[in-house]
Enzyme design. Structure first.
Site, PDB file in Angstrom:
ATOM      1  N   SER A 108      11.649   7.681  25.170  1.00 57.09           N
ATOM      2  CA  SER A 108      13.060   7.391  25.414  1.00 57.09           C
ATOM      3  C   SER A 108      13.574   6.486  24.311  1.00 57.09           C
ATOM      4  CB  SER A 108      13.185   6.675  26.756  1.00 57.09           C
ATOM      5  OG  SER A 108      14.439   6.034  26.850  1.00 57.09           O
ATOM      6  N   SER A 109      14.890   6.534  24.056  1.00 56.64           N
ATOM      7  CA  SER A 109      15.461   5.689  23.005  1.00 56.64           C
ATOM      8  C   SER A 109      15.416   4.204  23.362  1.00 56.64           C
ATOM      9  CB  SER A 109      16.905   6.107  22.722  1.00 56.64           C
ATOM     10  OG  SER A 109      17.679   6.029  23.889  1.00 56.64           O
ATOM     11  N   CYS A 110      15.145   3.866  24.641  1.00 60.54           N
ATOM     12  CA  CYS A 110      15.105   2.443  25.010  1.00 60.54           C
ATOM     13  C   CYS A 110      13.836   1.747  24.529  1.00 60.54           C
ATOM     14  CB  CYS A 110      15.279   2.270  26.508  1.00 60.54           C
ATOM     15  SG  CYS A 110      13.868   2.834  27.435  1.00 60.54           S
ATOM     16  N   TYR A 137      10.144  -0.212  31.724  1.00 60.90           N
ATOM     17  CA  TYR A 137      10.097   1.220  31.381  1.00 60.90           C
ATOM     18  C   TYR A 137       9.786   1.399  29.894  1.00 60.90           C
ATOM     19  CZ  TYR A 137      11.836   6.037  30.827  1.00 60.90           C
ATOM     20  OH  TYR A 137      11.962   7.375  30.539  1.00 60.90           O
ATOM     21  N   LYS A 141       6.618   3.288  28.045  1.00 60.86           N
ATOM     22  CA  LYS A 141       6.780   4.383  27.084  1.00 60.86           C
ATOM     23  C   LYS A 141       6.175   4.036  25.720  1.00 60.86           C
ATOM     24  CE  LYS A 141       8.662   7.558  29.587  1.00 60.86           C
ATOM     25  NZ  LYS A 141       7.973   8.850  29.776  1.00 60.86           N
ATOM     26  N   HIS A 180      21.881   7.849  36.088  1.00 62.00           N
ATOM     27  CA  HIS A 180      22.442   7.485  34.785  1.00 62.00           C
ATOM     28  C   HIS A 180      23.963   7.628  34.826  1.00 62.00           C
ATOM     29  CE1 HIS A 180      18.241   8.290  33.380  1.00 62.00           C
ATOM     30  NE2 HIS A 180      18.509   7.197  32.696  1.00 62.00           N
TER      31      HIS A 180
END
Ligand code: GFB
Length: 311
Positions: A108-110, A137, A141, A180
């Site tokens: 994920s981009s986070c 999270y 990841k 989201h």
């Protein structure tokens, strides 16, 4: 991948996994291995070991994860860390034990620092502090990416990592608190239109910038990378274009046809100010997204309306 290869899609009922499933079926792959979570709990180490020993998949798309929006990430911090670490540890390790030819891990981009320079290049990973609302999270990841890299380095496994930007699509989660932003606003504006409500609340200031990718485009990129990319270094997947949450809210408002006012609620968190992916690496490999945000939201809203009317 050969057309008759045995391919396991972990998480095939989710938004991303179901898009990968559709894509592979459309391309003529028909030896797909699928298990719902009530049949196989991927957090259970022994169950995952038994499954791999019995089924011996050749390729794995690891799209199973506990996911959610900004409030879910912040409220369910232990679940987001524990469940995701357990799922990826079990699947990645068994893929190594049973000699899986190639595994694709979805992140994920986070994972990138909260205040990373924009657009975000793959090499910015681990160069700064994370956004606090989704740190558990993101840590899970990041561990998944490093796990794939480590199995490549130590054992020569062909395990690759793909980092999608914010996603939307069919089979999204419409939970009022835990979803989201895109499905949340679609549902809220749809209900407000039906009830003739004069105002609709949008969380936060409306100022954060976000990039949105249609899940079917992500699935296309995953199949492309499974077929053509063998490097353990991660790859960003996105559109390279972003907009503010305020602009997104007005776009959804016009597609839904809601005529009331939008009200912004600053008591809700904004999260990262901006996370626009640098997608030059993926584009240089030859992949580009095809679904514009407006087209994608229209498709999702049509699907939403069809499921509301039971079609
Ligand atoms: O989609 P979202 O929850 O994900 O929120 P993040 C994006 C932005 O939309 C935030 C605002 O600034 C929210 O405050 N927003 C406005 C809303 N109205 C709403 C609403 O009704 N619901 C929601 N959910 N947001 C997640 C991460 O962050 O993105 C995850 O927590 C993951 O780890 C995911 O990376 C892709 O982009 O802020």
């Amino acid at each position: 991948m050969e057309k008759n290869a045995k391919i396991y899609i972990a998480g095939h009922r989710g938004m991303v996994g179901s898009a990968i499933h559709r894509k592979l079926r459309a391309l003529g792959f028909d030896n797909l291995l699928l298990r719902t979570s009530d049949k196989l709990d991927l957090r259970n180490q022994q169950a995952v070991a038994d499954f791999f020993a019995a089924e011996q998949p050749e390729y794995v798309f690891l799209a199973a994860a506990k996911v959610g929006g900004i409030l879910a990430n912040n409220a369910l911090r232990a679940d987001f860390l524990y469940d995701n670490l357990a799922i990826q540890n079990n699947v990645v390790h068994q893929a190594y034990v049973h000699g899986v030819k190639k595994l694709l891990f979805l992140g994920s981009s986070c994972i990138y620092p909260k205040l990373a320079p924009q657009p975000i290049k793959e090499e910015y990973l681990l160069t700064g502090l994370l956004e606090p609302t989704n740190e558990p999270y993101a840590i899970a990841k990041i561990a998944g990416i490093k796990l794939c890299e480590a199995y490549h380095d130590q054992y020569g496994c062909n395990f690759i990592s793909v980092m999608p930007t914010n996603l939307y699509g069919y089979h999204d989660n419409y939970h009022p608190e835990h979803s989201h932003v895109l499905p949340a606003l679609l549902l809220r504006l749809h209900e407000a239109k039906a009830a003739n409500q004069p105002t609709v609340t949008v969380w936060g200031s409306g100022k954060p910038m976000r990039e949105f990718l249609f899940a079917d485009d992500l699935a296309d990129a995953c199949v492309f990378l499974m077929g053509s990319y063998d490097d353990p270094q991660l790859v960003n997947v996105g559109t390279g274009e972003d907009l503010s949450i305020k602009e997104l809210a007005y776009l959804i408002k016009s597609i839904v046809g809601y005529e009331g006012e939008l009200v912004f609620d600053p008591s809700k968190p904004d999260g990262t100010p901006r996370k626009l992916m640098d997608v030059s690496k993926l584009q240089a490999l030859g992949w580009h997204h095809t679904t514009s945000l407006e087209m994608g939201v229209r498709l999702v809203y049509e699907d939403f309306l069809a499921s509301c009317s039971g079609q």
